[in-house]
Design a protein around this motif. Structure first.
Motif, mmCIF file in Angstrom:
data_model
loop_
_atom_site.group_PDB
_atom_site.id
_atom_site.type_symbol
_atom_site.label_atom_id
_atom_site.label_comp_id
_atom_site.label_asym_id
_atom_site.label_seq_id
_atom_site.Cartn_x
_atom_site.Cartn_y
_atom_site.Cartn_z
ATOM 1 N N THR A 1 20.360 -5.103 119.709
ATOM 2 C CA THR A 1 19.081 -4.393 119.723
ATOM 3 C C THR A 1 18.040 -5.122 120.573
ATOM 4 N N LYS A 2 18.115 -6.438 120.629
ATOM 5 C CA LYS A 2 17.192 -7.200 121.476
ATOM 6 C C LYS A 2 17.382 -6.799 122.944
ATOM 7 N N LYS A 3 18.634 -6.627 123.347
ATOM 8 C CA LYS A 3 18.929 -6.185 124.712
ATOM 9 C C LYS A 3 18.373 -4.781 124.948
ATOM 10 N N TRP A 4 18.521 -3.916 123.944
ATOM 11 C CA TRP A 4 18.012 -2.548 124.082
ATOM 12 C C TRP A 4 16.505 -2.548 124.301
ATOM 13 N N TYR A 5 15.797 -3.369 123.537
ATOM 14 C CA TYR A 5 14.341 -3.402 123.686
ATOM 15 C C TYR A 5 13.931 -4.017 125.021
ATOM 16 N N GLN A 6 14.717 -4.944 125.531
ATOM 17 C CA GLN A 6 14.447 -5.474 126.864
ATOM 18 C C GLN A 6 14.501 -4.354 127.894
ATOM 19 N N ILE A 7 15.539 -3.533 127.817
ATOM 20 C CA ILE A 7 15.709 -2.419 128.749
ATOM 21 C C ILE A 7 14.547 -1.438 128.618
ATOM 22 N N LEU A 8 14.202 -1.068 127.382
ATOM 23 C CA LEU A 8 13.118 -0.107 127.162
ATOM 24 C C LEU A 8 11.785 -0.631 127.688
ATOM 25 N N GLN B 1 21.454 6.360 120.353
ATOM 26 C CA GLN B 1 20.519 6.034 119.283
ATOM 27 C C GLN B 1 19.231 6.857 119.381
ATOM 28 N N MET B 2 18.826 7.212 120.601
ATOM 29 C CA MET B 2 17.557 7.907 120.816
ATOM 30 C C MET B 2 17.732 9.406 121.011
ATOM 31 N N GLU B 3 18.891 9.939 120.713
ATOM 32 C CA GLU B 3 19.181 11.350 120.969
ATOM 33 C C GLU B 3 18.099 12.258 120.388
ATOM 34 N N GLY B 4 17.574 13.137 121.234
ATOM 35 C CA GLY B 4 16.534 14.059 120.819
ATOM 36 C C GLY B 4 15.139 13.468 120.852
ATOM 37 N N ILE B 5 15.032 12.166 121.078
ATOM 38 C CA ILE B 5 13.729 11.475 121.094
ATOM 39 C C ILE B 5 13.355 11.058 122.513
ATOM 40 N N ALA B 6 14.302 10.421 123.194
ATOM 41 C CA ALA B 6 14.074 9.964 124.568
ATOM 42 C C ALA B 6 15.427 9.799 125.253
ATOM 43 N N THR B 7 15.393 9.787 126.575
ATOM 44 C CA THR B 7 16.627 9.657 127.357
ATOM 45 C C THR B 7 16.384 8.749 128.549
ATOM 46 N N ILE B 8 17.372 7.906 128.839
ATOM 47 C CA ILE B 8 17.343 7.100 130.059
ATOM 48 C C ILE B 8 18.262 7.771 131.067
ATOM 49 N N LEU C 1 13.029 6.470 132.296
ATOM 50 C CA LEU C 1 12.909 6.797 130.875
ATOM 51 C C LEU C 1 12.103 8.081 130.720
ATOM 52 N N LYS C 2 12.667 9.056 130.009
ATOM 53 C CA LYS C 2 11.971 10.309 129.707
ATOM 54 C C LYS C 2 11.801 10.419 128.196
ATOM 55 N N ILE C 3 10.553 10.589 127.763
ATOM 56 C CA ILE C 3 10.236 10.650 126.338
ATOM 57 C C ILE C 3 9.991 12.095 125.931
ATOM 58 N N ASP C 4 10.747 12.576 124.957
ATOM 59 C CA ASP C 4 10.619 13.958 124.486
ATOM 60 C C ASP C 4 9.716 14.069 123.263
ATOM 61 N N GLN C 5 9.824 13.108 122.351
ATOM 62 C CA GLN C 5 9.005 13.125 121.135
ATOM 63 C C GLN C 5 8.297 11.784 121.018
ATOM 64 N N LEU C 6 7.023 11.765 121.434
ATOM 65 C CA LEU C 6 6.292 10.508 121.536
ATOM 66 C C LEU C 6 6.148 9.815 120.188
ATOM 67 N N ASP C 7 5.848 10.566 119.122
ATOM 68 C CA ASP C 7 5.655 9.956 117.801
ATOM 69 C C ASP C 7 6.915 9.227 117.338
ATOM 70 N N LEU C 8 8.069 9.874 117.500
ATOM 71 C CA LEU C 8 9.331 9.253 117.083
ATOM 72 C C LEU C 8 9.693 8.085 117.997
ATOM 73 N N PHE C 9 9.340 8.201 119.282
ATOM 74 C CA PHE C 9 9.608 7.094 120.201
ATOM 75 C C PHE C 9 8.749 5.883 119.848
ATOM 76 N N GLN C 10 7.513 6.139 119.405
ATOM 77 C CA GLN C 10 6.645 5.037 118.979
ATOM 78 C C GLN C 10 7.277 4.294 117.806
ATOM 79 N N GLU C 11 7.943 5.019 116.906
ATOM 80 C CA GLU C 11 8.622 4.366 115.791
ATOM 81 C C GLU C 11 9.731 3.443 116.294
#
Length: 324
Positions: free
Chosen positions: A4-11, A46-53, A62-72
């Protein structure tokens, strides 16, 4: 480093720029190109329906579809779903215990709380020491007393931001009114999404520490608070004091302002930045002397300084706060 640390680096890298080349993602995350691609596939699941790379030739967006859920997600949701089988979560728990207790802790107690062996905790502590050494903090041990985390309040907050918060964000609180104020500032300062997320984390961590009677009592060395006399920041800090019924010391105000003072863009520059030129000029002069020691070259120092000074001001702040 945990998955998950790697994932957050990418994001975080993708939040800063619209397009990031695969080669840069590979270099900045210290992973092979193939490993980066595999992690992006897992992250998209993991982000299906929320955001897509999405991939565009060798660039990623990075494309964000649901900002509130992406903020979580950016508030640590991916980390929160891991258990103590993850070193990242064990590290977060151990550091959290040290910072909250502010006293000696026995390894056997940590092992029991984590549900792991004493040997695992010893290995974890060794790795944690390596991770936090660049923050000018240390874990010190005394026979028959245990281990204790030693560091300034400024450095402890950086540890909370970088190693703890994402795993325990549910323990932190920011009111809806404060979130609205942050969004207002984000528009005025033209902050990117990465900086906005960082700003919210800084506020949450700072409030928890200040309300817990842990203010910053010393100046942050070499830090330039360009927004110190900004009416926008003064209004925001007044809101914080009123909303949470507290009084902010000058060093806590400096800390709360740091995401704005470390932003990548210098499109908006405060009128008071000229007063910081002297500090940066001294560092610039040291850089030039070092260059002249190693290279035979003619440099128009004044023109070069004028071209670089704002970049150096923000870069220095980013180094102080351990931002890439």
């Amino acid at each position: 480093m945990s998955l998950t640390k790697k994932w957050y680096q990418i994001l975080n890298l993708l939040l800063v720029r619209e397009y990031v080349p695969l080669e840069e993602l590979s270099r900045r995350t210290a992973m092979s190109a193939q490993t980066v691609k595999k992690n992006i596939e897992l992250l998209n699941e993991q982000m299906e329906g929320i955001a897509t790379i999405d991939q565009h030739i060798q660039n990623y967006q990075l494309k964000i579809d649901q900002l509130d859920l992406f903020q979580e997600i950016m508030n640590g949701k991916l980390n929160q779903e891991t258990d103590f089988n993850s070193f990242g979560r064990r590290m977060a728990y151990i550091l959290k215990r040290f910072i909250i207790k502010d006293d000696f802790i026995i390894i056997d107690d940590l092992a029991e709380e984590l549900g792991v062996s004493r040997g695992t905790v010893n290995k974890d502590v060794k790795l944690i020491k390596e991770n936090i050494s660049k923050y000018n903090t240390s874990i010190q041990g005394i026979p028959n007393k245990g281990l204790k985390l030693v560091g300034s309040e400024f450095q402890l907050r950086l540890l909370l931001l970088n190693f703890v918060y994402d795993y325990y964000s549910e323990e932190y609180f920011i009111s809806a009114e404060t979130l609205d104020q942050v969004d207002k500032l984000a528009k005025e300062y033209m902050l990117n999404q990465y900086t906005v997320n960082l700003f919210k984390k800084v506020i949450a961590v700072s409030l928890r520490r200040i309300l817990g009677k842990n203010p910053i009592l010393e100046p942050i060395l070499y830090y330039n608070n360009f927004e110190k006399d900004s009416s926008k920041m003064e209004e925001f800090l007044f809101h914080i004091e009123k909303e949470y019924k507290l009084t902010l010391g000058s060093y806590d105000q400096d800390f709360l302002s740091f995401p704005i003072n470390t932003r990548v863009t210098t499109t908006v520059i405060g009128n008071n930045m000229v007063q910081y030129e002297g500090r940066v000029r001294g560092l610039f002069h040291e850089m030039i002397l070092e260059i002249k020691k190693n290279f035979i070259t003619e440099i128009d120092e004044e023109n070069l300084f004028q071209d670089m000074k704002y970049h150096l001001m923000f870069m220095l702040n980013r180094i102080i706060f351990h931002l890439n």
